[in-house]
Design a protein around this motif. Structure first.
Motif, PDB file in Angstrom:
ATOM      1  N   ALA A 374       0.830  -1.205   0.000  1.00  0.00           N
ATOM      2  CA  ALA A 374       0.000   0.000   0.000  1.00  0.00           C
ATOM      3  C   ALA A 374       0.866   1.258   0.000  1.00  0.00           C
ATOM      4  CB  ALA A 374      -0.925  -0.007   1.208  1.00  0.00           C
ATOM      5  N   PHE A 375       1.986   1.224   0.765  1.00  0.00           N
ATOM      6  CA  PHE A 375       2.862   2.397   0.796  1.00  0.00           C
ATOM      7  C   PHE A 375       3.426   2.694  -0.586  1.00  0.00           C
ATOM      8  CE2 PHE A 375       5.739   5.469   2.524  1.00  0.00           C
ATOM      9  CZ  PHE A 375       6.901   5.339   1.770  1.00  0.00           C
ATOM     10  N   LEU A 376       3.949   1.654  -1.265  1.00  0.00           N
ATOM     11  CA  LEU A 376       4.547   1.875  -2.578  1.00  0.00           C
ATOM     12  C   LEU A 376       3.508   2.360  -3.581  1.00  0.00           C
ATOM     13  CD1 LEU A 376       6.940  -1.208  -2.803  1.00  0.00           C
ATOM     14  CD2 LEU A 376       7.525   1.162  -2.290  1.00  0.00           C
ATOM     15  N   GLN A 377       2.281   1.836  -3.489  1.00  0.00           N
ATOM     16  CA  GLN A 377       1.234   2.262  -4.427  1.00  0.00           C
ATOM     17  C   GLN A 377       0.870   3.728  -4.204  1.00  0.00           C
ATOM     18  OE1 GLN A 377      -2.457   0.158  -3.978  1.00  0.00           O
ATOM     19  NE2 GLN A 377      -3.258   0.851  -5.929  1.00  0.00           N
ATOM     20  N   ARG A 378       0.641   4.121  -2.952  1.00  0.00           N
ATOM     21  CA  ARG A 378       0.228   5.502  -2.667  1.00  0.00           C
ATOM     22  C   ARG A 378       1.394   6.474  -2.878  1.00  0.00           C
ATOM     23  NH1 ARG A 378      -3.268   3.784   2.737  1.00  0.00           N
ATOM     24  NH2 ARG A 378      -4.930   2.722   1.561  1.00  0.00           N
TER      25      ARG A 378
END
Length: 524
Positions: A374-378
């Motif tokens: 989720a961190f890399l996507q956002r």
């Protein structure tokens, strides 16, 4: 003059023609499905993310060999911690391990036993070094550094030959694939020609059947007189059927309504929808009463009028309390005039489960922060926005110093408590617009939006000092203290997220190497 009767076709001959026609249709269907499968299979293989990545892995191994040799030199000079060399050995092993199952040189024009031997030697050495490298064993790691210093320089030049050979093999492999695709497309061309011929045969059959149908239509006209009598009999039966249909719709688990196409006349509203909308009379029903948003009701009506049929329209519906529902509709004829058949059902429970699953898929259960995915996507989405509007943003990579010692000395429960408290501290110190995530283990990351390097350095120091000031008690009752090492990197113009992550990670390693409990900035 009496007409000459056409001799009837024997049943066996008719069955033979029908069987041949069915066989032709099945053959065309099988050929079509086979062709579609072939195209889909080729497209799937070409879309694989790991397609032809052997050359990239070879380049990565060559690059990591240089990094490992530099790390060994630094350790021999006393400039590097032994555990950092263990990390480099493990990175090299992870790269060579993926090539053990690959045949890099199968497509070379002649055998390259020497090149294969070089690659096997590098794989064997990395396997041996990885097996011998131990955390917290400075003496053993120093012996490995001496061995690396002696053996690795001799393999750098042969490794370049490995990369050249793998590049040639990959080029030959792609050419062989291209020739295979060429043959496949030629086969598809012949297949399409066969389908065209089969279609022509079917059309000729249809023309023949059409002529026969015209003959039969004359006979059908005579039957119309008998049907009129049956229609009058069926009219009475349909009246009874409509009453039964209303009973069925009232008992349906779905909300059902039938209205005129302009919405001015309500033909039917079942009892379930009556109760949900608390209608005094069926005539009070309208799409605006069904939908919680009047504009959404207008969009649904326009789409239904344009398409004549709608399925699976998810939206919030009205009631005692708004709820999520799926609405479907059909445009049909009722009493000779266009009408809209609308039905819906409640999906609030499914929506709630979807939201819970989304939270589970994107949240780290221990800290409540974004997980790595989720961190890399956002962060990637924020990077695109920052690039579009030329806004600064800075990435912080944070790592708890000596976290393994906390787990070993105070237990994993204490380690989990430290991670949870650090996650809480990050949420308290950083802004809501900043993206925070736990990347794994004791490693965290924070992407500070609209923040340049100077401001980010102040934030990093505030985080570091706040973490150092935390009062923590372990599961064994002993007081714990933690410190953070922070790597900081500001986004460069047109730089991807991966580049900033790598630079921040390098800065974090430098902060560790320089004594921990400090912030290091990425070198421009």
């Amino acid at each position: 003059m009496s007409s000459i009767a056409t001799p009837p076709v024997s049943p066996s001959r008719h069955r033979l023609k029908l069987s041949a026609l069915i066989t032709l249709v099945l053959a065309m269907a099988l050929v079509t499905l086979g062709s579609l499968w072939l195209v889909q299979e080729q497209a799937r293989q070409l879309a694989l993310p790991t397609l032809h990545n052997e050359l990239w892995q070879a380049y990565q191994i060559d690059n990591e060999m240089n990094h490992l040799l530099d790390a060994a030199h630094s350790l021999r000079k006393g400039e590097l911690d032994s555990d950092d060399l263990v990390v480099r050995i493990q990175v090299l092993r992870s790269l060579t391990q993926s090539l053990e199952r690959h045949h890099l040189f199968d497509f070379l024009p002649e055998s390259q036993s020497i090149t294969q031997g070089t690659l096997d030697q590098i794989i064997g050495l990395s396997r041996d070094w990885d097996a011998r490298a131990r955390w917290g064993d400075p003496q053993g790691v120093r012996q490995l550094a001496e061995e690396i210093h002696q053996r690795l320089p001799q393999l750098l030049k042969p490794m370049h030959e490995v990369m050249v050979a793998s590049k040639i093999s990959l080029a030959n492999k792609i050419d062989a694939k291209r020739q295979l695709l060429h043959r496949c497309f030629i086969g598809l061309g012949w297949t399409l020609l066969g389908l065209l011929l089969g279609g022509a045969l079917l059309v000729s059959r249809l023309v023949s059947d059409y002529r026969k149908a015209r003959t039969l239509s004359h006979n059908l006209a005579e039957l119309n007189q008998h049907l009129e009598q049956r229609v009058s009999e069926r009219t009475a039966e349909l009246s009874e059927g409509q009453a039964l249909l209303r009973q069925i719709l009232d008992a349906s688990p779905s909300d059902v309504a039938l209205i005129s196409d302009d919405g001015k006349q309500v033909h039917f509203v079942n009892q379930r929808l009556h109760q949900r909308l608390e209608l005094d009379a069926s005539s009070d029903f309208s799409l605006s009463r069904l939908f919680s948003n009047a504009r959404e009701a207008l969009h649904f009506s326009e789409a239904l009028q344009a398409r004549q049929r709608l399925d699976g329209w998810e939206t919030q519906l009205a009631g005692a309390e708004p709820y999520w529902g799926v609405v479907s509709g059909r445009v049909l004829e009722y009493h000779g005039r266009p009408a809209l058949l609308i039905w819906s059902y409640d999906i609030s429970l499914r929506k709630q489960m979807e939201q819970e699953l989304l939270v589970l898929a994107t949240t780290d259960a221990l800290t409540g922060l974004n997980n790595r995915h989720a961190f890399l996507q956002r962060a990637g989405e924020l990077f695109k926005s920052a690039e579009r509007f030329d806004q600064p943003c800075t990435l912080l990579m944070l790592d708890i110093d000596h976290f393994k010692a906390i787990n070993d000395n105070h237990g994993h429960q204490s380690g989990d408590e430290v991670l949870a408290r650090l996650g809480e501290l990050l949420r308290q110190v950083l802004r809501e617009v900043d993206i925070i995530g736990r990347l794994g283990g004791e490693e965290f990351a924070a992407l500070l939006t609209q923040t340049d390097r100077c401001d980010a350095l102040q934030v990093a120091e505030r985080l570091r000092l706040s973490a150092e000031a935390l009062a923590l008690n372990g599961a064994d009752g002993q007081q714990l203290g933690i410190t953070l090492s922070v790597g900081l990197a500001e986004r460069r113009p047109a730089e991807p997220l991966e580049g900033v992550l790598a630079r921040a990670d390098s800065a974090l390693y430098r902060a560790k190497a320089e004594g921990r409990n400090r912030t290091a900035q990425a070198v421009d």
